[in-house]
Design a protein around this motif. Sequence first.
Motif, PDB file in Angstrom:
ATOM      1  N   VAL A 274       2.538 -14.015  -2.192  1.00 19.47           N
ATOM      2  CA  VAL A 274       0.862 -13.583  -2.609  1.00 19.47           C
ATOM      3  C   VAL A 274       0.730 -14.171  -4.690  1.00 19.47           C
ATOM      4  N   SER A 275       0.429 -14.590  -4.642  1.00 18.39           N
ATOM      5  CA  SER A 275      -0.156 -14.855  -6.610  1.00 18.39           C
ATOM      6  C   SER A 275      -0.150 -13.752  -6.806  1.00 18.39           C
ATOM      7  N   PRO A 302      -5.270  -7.949  -5.510  1.00 17.84           N
ATOM      8  CA  PRO A 302      -4.699  -6.981  -4.582  1.00 17.84           C
ATOM      9  C   PRO A 302      -3.292  -7.146  -4.113  1.00 17.84           C
ATOM     10  N   PHE A 320       9.553  -8.245   2.137  1.00 18.62           N
ATOM     11  CA  PHE A 320      10.186  -9.363   1.314  1.00 18.62           C
ATOM     12  C   PHE A 320      10.431  -8.863   0.045  1.00 18.62           C
ATOM     13  N   LYS A 334      10.533  -0.960  -4.106  1.00 18.53           N
ATOM     14  CA  LYS A 334       9.716  -1.424  -3.276  1.00 18.53           C
ATOM     15  C   LYS A 334       9.405  -0.531  -2.047  1.00 18.53           C
ATOM     16  N   LYS A 338       5.744   0.794  -1.659  1.00 20.18           N
ATOM     17  CA  LYS A 338       4.569   0.272  -1.024  1.00 20.18           C
ATOM     18  C   LYS A 338       4.309   1.281   0.528  1.00 20.18           C
TER      19      LYS A 338
HETATM   20  O1  C5P Z   1       5.709  -6.548  -6.018  1.00 19.69           O
HETATM   21  P1  C5P Z   1       6.020  -8.229  -4.793  1.00 19.69           P
HETATM   22  O2  C5P Z   1       5.223  -9.080  -5.403  1.00 19.69           O
HETATM   23  O3  C5P Z   1       7.655  -8.536  -5.202  1.00 19.69           O
HETATM   24  O4  C5P Z   1       6.323  -7.278  -3.432  1.00 19.69           O
HETATM   25  C1  C5P Z   1       6.415  -8.632  -2.549  1.00 19.69           C
HETATM   26  C2  C5P Z   1       6.466  -8.434  -1.614  1.00 19.69           C
HETATM   27  O5  C5P Z   1       5.368  -7.602  -1.258  1.00 19.69           O
HETATM   28  C3  C5P Z   1       6.065  -9.483  -0.638  1.00 19.69           C
HETATM   29  O6  C5P Z   1       6.564  -8.775   1.019  1.00 19.69           O
HETATM   30  C4  C5P Z   1       4.807 -10.048  -0.486  1.00 19.69           C
HETATM   31  O7  C5P Z   1       4.442 -10.526   0.614  1.00 19.69           O
HETATM   32  C5  C5P Z   1       3.938  -8.958  -0.517  1.00 19.69           C
HETATM   33  N1  C5P Z   1       2.744  -9.049  -1.572  1.00 19.69           N
HETATM   34  C6  C5P Z   1       1.825  -8.665  -1.170  1.00 19.69           C
HETATM   35  N2  C5P Z   1       0.614  -8.475  -1.897  1.00 19.69           N
HETATM   36  C7  C5P Z   1       0.627  -9.170  -3.325  1.00 19.69           C
HETATM   37  C8  C5P Z   1       1.546  -9.794  -3.867  1.00 19.69           C
HETATM   38  C9  C5P Z   1       3.056  -9.361  -3.169  1.00 19.69           C
HETATM   39  O8  C5P Z   1       1.430  -8.286  -0.218  1.00 19.69           O
HETATM   40  N3  C5P Z   1       0.007  -9.089  -4.299  1.00 19.69           N
END
Ligand code: C5P
Length: 401
Positions: A274-275, A302, A320, A334, A338
Amino acid sequence: MMLSEKKVIVGVTGGIAAYKAADLVSCLRSEGASVRVVLTRGAQEFIRPLTFKALSGHDVYHTLFGGPDPLPHITLADKGDVLVVYPATANFIGQAASGLAPDLLTTLLLAFKGPVLICPAMNTRMYTSTVVQTNLRLLEERGLVIVPPETGRLACGETGPGRLPPPDTVMEMIRGALLKKDLGGLTFLVTAGPTREPLDPVRYLTNRSSGKMGYAVARAARDRGARVILISGPTALTEPPGVSVVKVTTALEMRRAVLERFDTADVVVMGAAVSDYRPKGVREEKLKKGEPEITVTFTENPDILAELGKNKRHQLLVGFAAETGEIPVHARKKLEAKNLDLVVANDICQEGGGFEADTNTVCLAFRDGRFFDLPTMSKYLVAHRVIDAVLELREEETGRE
Ligand code: C5P
């Protein structure tokens, strides 16, 4: 070889695509499967038994009466681990749905107790007709796997759904059909691919994610009997049959699609890249050239997974983490930040892992501090190891209740 020692019965019915069955038999044999072929009368109008005798190394079955075996349908039913009808005509599908058994293949279908795959192939108007669709739904409700036809140019010159999928697609479904169904009754919500954040009507910000890892998780969970919802950002991958695919573009759309379905999920695997940011305010007009320098302001997107972590109840959450260096430390951070149950971390600098590759080298970090390095393997096999870990966690949780 996943199919070695497996006994596959290939039923061929009378459609133009019957010639593709020769290729399927050849692919099955090259993976070590033992193959028996049943031809209907119609199929023999298109392709001769000799082709299949040579490719399978066995006599071909085509008659209920008058052959050397007085009960060929029972002998065959006992002989097979899986039955695949490739291609399946509207006539065969209609007979199967009504329980009719006018020939060897339809009689075998009634006697066969293992997994059955039906691969419809026919003219688009026939395929989309109410009666064929109703029959297919009936067969699906009875536990048969319907491999949907592809959309494309058909032998009749028309374009639409009805093309028989290539042997590769069906081979994957056959492998899947033979797996243990240890995810029965569970719903997996899987995200995959990048998101695309528009800057103006023609440009966007994205990343190098191919979506292959998330799609592999969706296929592996499907193969083990889960109901799978795949929320996919833009990718070049084909939709996996048997998975309900929701296509999204931006992180905000992905968030909405995930949250809408979160309550129904038992396991959420956030495989999407996700960006983290999106350009602030999409310009209505195309950005014109001619400025020596421009500034784009980004707004933070978000964090979908963090939001799920805050609101989770019964769901298991898998995240991931694509990292560089000190993988275990990042993975743990992480997981805690989370509120996840499992983190699949990969070193994007390492060979055999990473974005567009078909393989991945990952480690699994659990909540209780356990940490496992997995060897480099295909993303599909990585997906199975992730699912094994999820099942382990579920068992531990039910043991505690
Ligand atoms: O914090 P980071 O981007 O490294 O975390 C990766 C994980 O969080 C992945 O599983 C990704 O799909 C999820 N993610 C998310 N929303 C975001 C950024 C990452 O759900 N904005």
